[in-house]
Design a protein around this motif. Structure first.
Motif, short mmCIF file in Angstrom:
data_model
loop_
_atom_site.label_atom_id
_atom_site.label_comp_id
_atom_site.label_asym_id
_atom_site.label_seq_id
_atom_site.Cartn_x
_atom_site.Cartn_y
_atom_site.Cartn_z
N ASP A 236 0.86 -1.19 0.00
CA ASP A 236 0.00 0.00 0.00
C ASP A 236 0.90 1.23 0.00
OD1 ASP A 236 -1.97 1.87 0.19
OD2 ASP A 236 -2.83 1.13 2.06
N LYS A 237 1.51 1.53 -1.14
CA LYS A 237 2.55 2.55 -1.23
C LYS A 237 2.03 3.96 -1.07
CE LYS A 237 2.60 3.32 -6.25
NZ LYS A 237 2.61 4.81 -6.20
N GLU A 238 0.74 4.19 -1.33
CA GLU A 238 0.17 5.53 -1.22
C GLU A 238 -0.75 5.67 -0.01
OE1 GLU A 238 1.33 7.84 -3.00
OE2 GLU A 238 2.41 6.61 -4.46
N ALA A 239 -0.72 4.70 0.88
CA ALA A 239 -1.55 4.73 2.10
C ALA A 239 -3.03 4.89 1.76
CB ALA A 239 -1.08 5.82 3.04
N VAL A 240 -3.48 4.11 0.80
CA VAL A 240 -4.91 4.12 0.46
C VAL A 240 -5.73 3.66 1.66
CG1 VAL A 240 -6.67 3.05 -1.02
CG2 VAL A 240 -4.47 3.79 -2.00
N ILE A 241 -5.25 2.61 2.33
CA ILE A 241 -5.93 2.11 3.54
C ILE A 241 -5.22 2.72 4.74
CG2 ILE A 241 -6.75 0.08 4.79
CD1 ILE A 241 -6.40 -1.54 2.24
N ASP A 242 -5.59 3.93 5.06
CA ASP A 242 -4.97 4.71 6.14
C ASP A 242 -5.63 4.32 7.47
OD1 ASP A 242 -4.14 6.60 7.97
OD2 ASP A 242 -4.39 8.32 6.62
N LEU A 243 -4.88 3.60 8.30
CA LEU A 243 -5.44 3.12 9.57
C LEU A 243 -5.25 4.12 10.71
CD1 LEU A 243 -4.22 -0.60 9.43
CD2 LEU A 243 -6.47 0.31 8.80
N GLY A 244 -4.41 5.13 10.51
CA GLY A 244 -4.11 6.09 11.56
C GLY A 244 -2.65 6.50 11.48
N ASN A 245 -2.28 7.45 12.30
CA ASN A 245 -0.91 7.95 12.27
C ASN A 245 -0.28 7.87 13.66
OD1 ASN A 245 1.40 9.93 12.26
ND2 ASN A 245 0.74 10.12 10.14
N VAL A 246 0.86 7.19 13.74
CA VAL A 246 1.51 6.95 15.03
C VAL A 246 2.12 8.22 15.62
CG1 VAL A 246 1.99 4.51 14.71
CG2 VAL A 246 3.59 6.21 13.83
N PHE A 247 2.25 9.27 14.80
CA PHE A 247 2.81 10.50 15.31
C PHE A 247 1.75 11.48 15.81
CE2 PHE A 247 6.43 9.52 12.16
CZ PHE A 247 7.04 8.71 13.10
N ASP A 248 0.47 11.09 15.68
CA ASP A 248 -0.59 11.86 16.33
C ASP A 248 -0.56 11.57 17.83
OD1 ASP A 248 -1.34 12.80 13.89
OD2 ASP A 248 -3.11 11.51 13.69
N ASN A 249 -0.71 12.57 18.62
CA ASN A 249 -0.53 12.42 20.07
C ASN A 249 -1.49 11.41 20.70
OD1 ASN A 249 1.56 14.30 20.16
ND2 ASN A 249 0.15 16.03 20.43
N ASP A 250 -2.68 11.26 20.11
CA ASP A 250 -3.67 10.39 20.73
C ASP A 250 -3.70 9.00 20.13
OD1 ASP A 250 -4.60 11.26 18.30
OD2 ASP A 250 -6.70 11.41 18.93
N GLN A 251 -2.71 8.66 19.27
CA GLN A 251 -2.72 7.36 18.61
C GLN A 251 -1.41 6.62 18.86
OE1 GLN A 251 -3.84 8.35 14.42
NE2 GLN A 251 -5.69 7.22 14.89
N SER A 252 -1.53 5.47 19.50
CA SER A 252 -0.39 4.58 19.65
C SER A 252 -0.51 3.46 18.62
CB SER A 252 -0.37 3.97 21.06
OG SER A 252 -1.51 3.13 21.24
N ILE A 253 0.55 2.68 18.47
CA ILE A 253 0.49 1.54 17.57
C ILE A 253 -0.65 0.60 17.96
CG2 ILE A 253 1.66 -0.63 17.00
CD1 ILE A 253 2.68 1.49 15.30
N GLN A 254 -0.75 0.30 19.24
CA GLN A 254 -1.77 -0.64 19.69
C GLN A 254 -3.18 -0.11 19.44
OE1 GLN A 254 -1.46 -3.58 20.32
NE2 GLN A 254 0.50 -4.06 21.26
#
Length: 289
Positions: A236-254
């Motif tokens: 998914d080279k263009e992040a078509v299926i964007d699940l979230g961003n780990v650098f957003d303060n309220d989003q962790s990997i888990q």
């Protein structure tokens, strides 16, 4: 526990191979601090962190420090590279156990420099492999030719001949990658030639292939782009299926991996249902029988 996470530390490459599509996302390089914080989240949940999705990892301006941070955190790395910059990092790769596997995409050189002598490219890579045999015999080295097609024999012939002469082996030119994808090049070393056929990168522009099926995405691996976007698949080279961003303060990997969209994709694969349109249009997935 995932088998691997594909971590893109940069989506910028020093060549443009026909094998890889052009990256349409803005050029991006992951900062050392972002890498360090992200790695701390990844190391407990994956066996290997693979420094590759798009881009050339060895071209990262702070690649040496990237390796140092990974060593400090006890991470196990896989690196996929075109090998053009291998001279810079030979000693670092052989210094300690941080890098577990290196994949060299050998089709890159002739794809970009068809008129240049291949020895100037392969000699440093093979010299590195020779050092690895004595200094780090546990290191896996894969020489990749992922460009096999009905007319690729001549395209790869120089590489085949060079490897045959260097390692004293015979390489079958008519191998079927559907049955055999790997040839060991040295009896007492973990050095392999790994080959596969060309494939089409998934795109929403393609027609639907199937609505039922399965994939390994989000089951044994996932990907993270240089800007922190999490995707279920390394294709998914263009992040078509964007699940979230780990650098957003309220989003962790888990939290991202446990989001409704991620769970729906994972459960869909488990039950043979392709939830996402991108997955329904992916032909690479047909390789998973």
């Amino acid at each position: 526990m995932y088998k691997r996470v594909h971590l893109e530390i940069s989506n910028i490459c020093n060549v443009q191979c026909s094998f890889c599509p052009i990256v349409e996302r803005p050029k991006d390089i992951m900062s050392l601090s972002d890498f360090s914080g992200l790695l701390a989240q990844l190391t407990p949940i994956t066996e290997d962190v693979c420094l590759h999705l798009m881009g050339e990892p060895l071209a990262h301006p702070e690649f040496q420090k990237i390796l140092e941070v990974a060593s400090e955190q006890g991470a196990s790395l896989q690196i996929t590279t075109n090998g053009l910059l291998i001279r810079r990092y030979c000693d670092l790769f052989l210094k300690g156990p941080t890098v577990r596997q290196i994949n060299f995409s050998l089709q890159a050189f002739k794809d970009n420099f068809p008129d240049r002598d291949i020895s100037e490219y392969l000699d440093p890579i093979l010299a590195f492999a020779k050092q690895a045999i004595s200094r780090r015999p546990e290191l896996y080295i894969n020489f990749r030719l992922w460009n096999l097609s009905d007319d690729s024999g001549g395209e790869n012939e120089e590489v085949f001949c060079y490897l045959e002469n260097y390692f004293g082996v015979v390489i079958n030119r008519s191998v079927d990658p559907g049955f055999n994808k790997s040839k060991k090049l040295m009896k007492n070393a973990r050095i392999y030639l790994h080959f596969d056929s060309r494939f089409d990168w998934p795109s929403l522009d393609y027609p639907i292939v199937a609505e039922k099926g399965h994939c390994h995405g989000l089951r044994n691996h996932f990907g993270i782009h240089a800007d922190g976007t999490v995707v279920p698949c390394c294709l998914d080279k263009e992040a078509v299926i964007d699940l979230g961003n780990v650098f957003d303060n309220d989003q962790s990997i888990q939290s991202i991996l446990n989001s409704d969209r991620a769970v729906a994709i994972r459960e869909g694969f488990k039950n043979g249902v392709l939830v996402e349109e991108m997955c329904q249009k992916c032909t690479f997935r047909k390789r998973f029988k």
